[in-house]
Design a protein around this motif. Structure first.
Motif, mmCIF file in Angstrom:
data_model
loop_
_atom_site.group_PDB
_atom_site.id
_atom_site.type_symbol
_atom_site.label_atom_id
_atom_site.label_comp_id
_atom_site.label_asym_id
_atom_site.label_seq_id
_atom_site.Cartn_x
_atom_site.Cartn_y
_atom_site.Cartn_z
ATOM 1 N N PHE A 140 0.819 -1.201 0.000
ATOM 2 C CA PHE A 140 0.000 0.000 0.000
ATOM 3 C C PHE A 140 0.854 1.253 0.000
ATOM 4 O O PHE A 140 0.550 2.235 -0.689
ATOM 5 C CB PHE A 140 -0.942 0.033 1.201
ATOM 6 N N ASN A 141 1.940 1.255 0.760
ATOM 7 C CA ASN A 141 2.788 2.433 0.793
ATOM 8 C C ASN A 141 3.473 2.690 -0.538
ATOM 9 O O ASN A 141 3.705 3.848 -0.906
ATOM 10 C CB ASN A 141 3.828 2.309 1.914
ATOM 11 N N ALA A 151 -9.273 0.453 6.394
ATOM 12 C CA ALA A 151 -8.954 -0.124 5.083
ATOM 13 C C ALA A 151 -10.148 -0.047 4.136
ATOM 14 O O ALA A 151 -9.988 0.234 2.939
ATOM 15 C CB ALA A 151 -8.506 -1.575 5.249
ATOM 16 N N CYS A 152 -11.354 -0.274 4.664
ATOM 17 C CA CYS A 152 -12.565 -0.190 3.843
ATOM 18 C C CYS A 152 -12.770 1.234 3.332
ATOM 19 O O CYS A 152 -13.106 1.444 2.150
ATOM 20 C CB CYS A 152 -13.771 -0.651 4.657
ATOM 21 N N MET A 153 -12.582 2.209 4.213
ATOM 22 C CA MET A 153 -12.714 3.609 3.797
ATOM 23 C C MET A 153 -11.730 3.955 2.686
ATOM 24 O O MET A 153 -12.076 4.632 1.705
ATOM 25 C CB MET A 153 -12.503 4.539 4.994
ATOM 26 N N GLN A 154 -10.508 3.489 2.834
ATOM 27 C CA GLN A 154 -9.501 3.792 1.818
ATOM 28 C C GLN A 154 -9.866 3.178 0.472
ATOM 29 O O GLN A 154 -9.754 3.829 -0.573
ATOM 30 C CB GLN A 154 -8.133 3.286 2.284
ATOM 31 N N LEU A 162 -8.291 -5.929 -1.366
ATOM 32 C CA LEU A 162 -7.700 -7.242 -1.081
ATOM 33 C C LEU A 162 -7.110 -7.272 0.325
ATOM 34 O O LEU A 162 -7.240 -8.273 1.052
ATOM 35 C CB LEU A 162 -6.620 -7.548 -2.120
ATOM 36 N N TYR A 163 -6.482 -6.177 0.731
ATOM 37 C CA TYR A 163 -5.911 -6.091 2.078
ATOM 38 C C TYR A 163 -7.018 -6.140 3.132
ATOM 39 O O TYR A 163 -6.893 -6.822 4.156
ATOM 40 C CB TYR A 163 -5.104 -4.798 2.186
ATOM 41 N N THR A 181 -8.141 -9.672 3.416
ATOM 42 C CA THR A 181 -7.118 -10.492 4.097
ATOM 43 C C THR A 181 -7.187 -10.297 5.608
ATOM 44 O O THR A 181 -7.105 -11.272 6.372
ATOM 45 C CB THR A 181 -5.716 -10.126 3.567
ATOM 46 N N ILE A 182 -7.318 -9.043 6.045
ATOM 47 C CA ILE A 182 -7.459 -8.767 7.478
ATOM 48 C C ILE A 182 -8.719 -9.447 8.017
ATOM 49 O O ILE A 182 -8.716 -10.066 9.086
ATOM 50 C CB ILE A 182 -7.521 -7.249 7.745
ATOM 51 N N LEU A 183 -9.820 -9.328 7.261
ATOM 52 C CA LEU A 183 -11.099 -9.884 7.682
ATOM 53 C C LEU A 183 -11.034 -11.394 7.834
ATOM 54 O O LEU A 183 -11.558 -11.965 8.808
ATOM 55 C CB LEU A 183 -12.187 -9.500 6.666
ATOM 56 N N LEU A 184 -10.375 -12.083 6.898
ATOM 57 C CA LEU A 184 -10.413 -13.547 6.852
ATOM 58 C C LEU A 184 -9.293 -14.208 7.656
ATOM 59 O O LEU A 184 -9.475 -15.317 8.170
ATOM 60 C CB LEU A 184 -10.340 -14.019 5.399
#
Length: 421
Positions: free
Chosen positions: A20-21, A79-82, A172-173, A176-179
């Motif tokens: 992301f960075n 992450a969702c907001m982004q 996708l990130y 990944t965090i969610l799962l």
């Protein structure tokens, strides 16, 4: 500490944050230019003062959210907001909507950050935190080094494709965090959670942060951080102006009648390149080198090295000396980075770690807000006075750090008593 042996949460975060960075730095350096072309320079300069303030509020809210509801919910929301804001940016038919999406991106990142940092502290043994935080700093700076070069092509020629790529990566990130990630909120924080109405939650947040900012040690730590941030920000502010106005074009290399010449802009680019490269290559070795040092000594040394290196730059216009002094202040800058998060993670009580991480961002927001004062000073005083002001800020910062560790409570390495409203 081998990263392959890290907790799965940390491995997910390291890979996701690095990707992301990289994308972030492909658009961020050019966003001011983008809005200047859209709204004009004066309007853009005013508009660009808003996102840091919004991010500050988002960081405070993200810290509260991370402590009250958990690290994962705060990170997922950010992450969702982004991801959503990148999609809005890509689809936007209006520059004002572009600007709103940009503010939303900063807000999402600010909400994400405190829970993310708190999660690192939650799952990492205290003795390994500096190296773990240093690894994350390295990942972030890989993006800072390569992102702008890629962005110079993709942002201007393939902007929509870049924004959709950012949307996909952040989505996708998020998944990944969610799962795959697990909650790491300490048991002491879970015990404090109660169901409340929105007004009660907001009141509780205000009271909690009020208690934090009444903490004398923490308040001095923030003040010291503001002063040193003012100095750090000059890399993108007064240093660029100084090199452009006072450093002439000159030969970098000369051999048997052959010379390799640099313009003033290229000299500054070389200094920035060296700064970024050192961050990527040297954060981990320097952190390892100072592993036995206390936070106190590293923070003091970092401030003085940076201020001293910057001041020496104001005494020369010779390119090789400028690169040597760039090396000096960069070592000061990068030696500090892992220690700041490590200090907060140990000083803060477990159940309020996210809020302390969020509140600690105040030093960066306020420092960035004050930093342009050097541009104003440069219209009245010669470079040596402006660089002297930068050195003075770092000296005062180091004196405040001395005071912080002089009055720090004996329970520094223990968990503090519960903050109550």
């Amino acid at each position: 500490m081998n990263w392959l042996k890290w907790d799965l949460n940390l491995q997910i975060r390291l890979i996701g944050d690095t990707l992301f960075n990289l994308l972030f730095w492909m658009y961020f350096p050019y966003i001011t230019l983008f809005f200047s072309d859209a709204f004009g320079k004066t309007a853009a300069s005013m508009l660009m003062a808003v996102p840091p303030l919004v991010s500050l509020l988002g960081s405070l809210f993200g810290g509260y959210l991370a402590d009250r509801f958990g690290r994962r919910p705060a990170m997922l929301l950010g992450a969702c907001m982004q991801s959503c804001m990148f999609a809005v940016f890509a689809l936007s038919p209006s520059h004002w909507l572009d600007y709103a999406a940009y503010i939303g991106l900063g807000l999402g990142g600010a909400i994400y950050s405190p829970g993310s940092s708190a999660m690192v502290a939650d799952v990492t043994p205290e003795k390994d935190r500096r190296m773990v935080f240093a690894t994350f700093v390295t990942g972030r700076n890989i993006g800072a080094v390569f992102g702008p070069a890629l962005g110079s092509v993709f942002f201007f020629q393939y902007r929509h494709e870049l924004l959709w790529t950012c949307t996909s990566v952040t989505l996708l990130y998020f998944l990944t965090i969610l799962l795959f990630s697990r909650e790491t909120l300490p048991a002491s924080a879970r015990m404090n959670r109660t169901r409340s109405k929105l007004t009660a939650i907001l009141k509780e947040q205000v009271v909690s942060y009020g208690v934090i900012f009444k903490d004398k040690v923490f308040a001095l730590y923030i003040a010291a951080g503001i002063l040193v941030t003012i100095a750090f920000m000059q890399l993108d502010m007064y240093l660029a102006m100084y090199v452009k106005e006072y450093v002439p074009g000159q030969a970098l290399l000369s051999f048997s009648g052959w010379t390799f010449n640099l313009s003033s802009a290229q000299v500054f680019g070389l200094m920035l390149g060296l700064n970024g490269l050192l961050f990527v290559l040297c954060v981990l070795p320097v952190t390892k080198l100072f592993e036995g040092w206390s936070e106190r000594n590293i923070l003091i040394m970092s401030a003085l090295l940076f201020g001293g290196g910057m001041f020496l730059i104001g005494l020369t216009t010779q390119v090789w000396l400028l690169l040597v002094f760039t090396f000096v202040f960069t070592i000061g800058e990068l030696s500090r980075s892992p220690v700041t998060d490590s200090f907060i993670s140990k000083y803060a009580p477990e159940h309020a770690r996210g809020q302390y991480m969020g509140a600690a961002n105040l030093q960066f927001s306020v420092g960035r807000f004050i930093a342009p004062v050097t541009i104003m000073l440069s219209s009245w005083f010669p470079p040596v006075v402006v660089f002297g002001f930068i050195l003075l800020a770092t000296i005062l910062s180091s004196l405040l750090y001395v005071q912080v560790f002089k009055i720090i409570p004996s329970s520094y390495y223990e968990r503090k008593a519960e903050i109550t409203g």
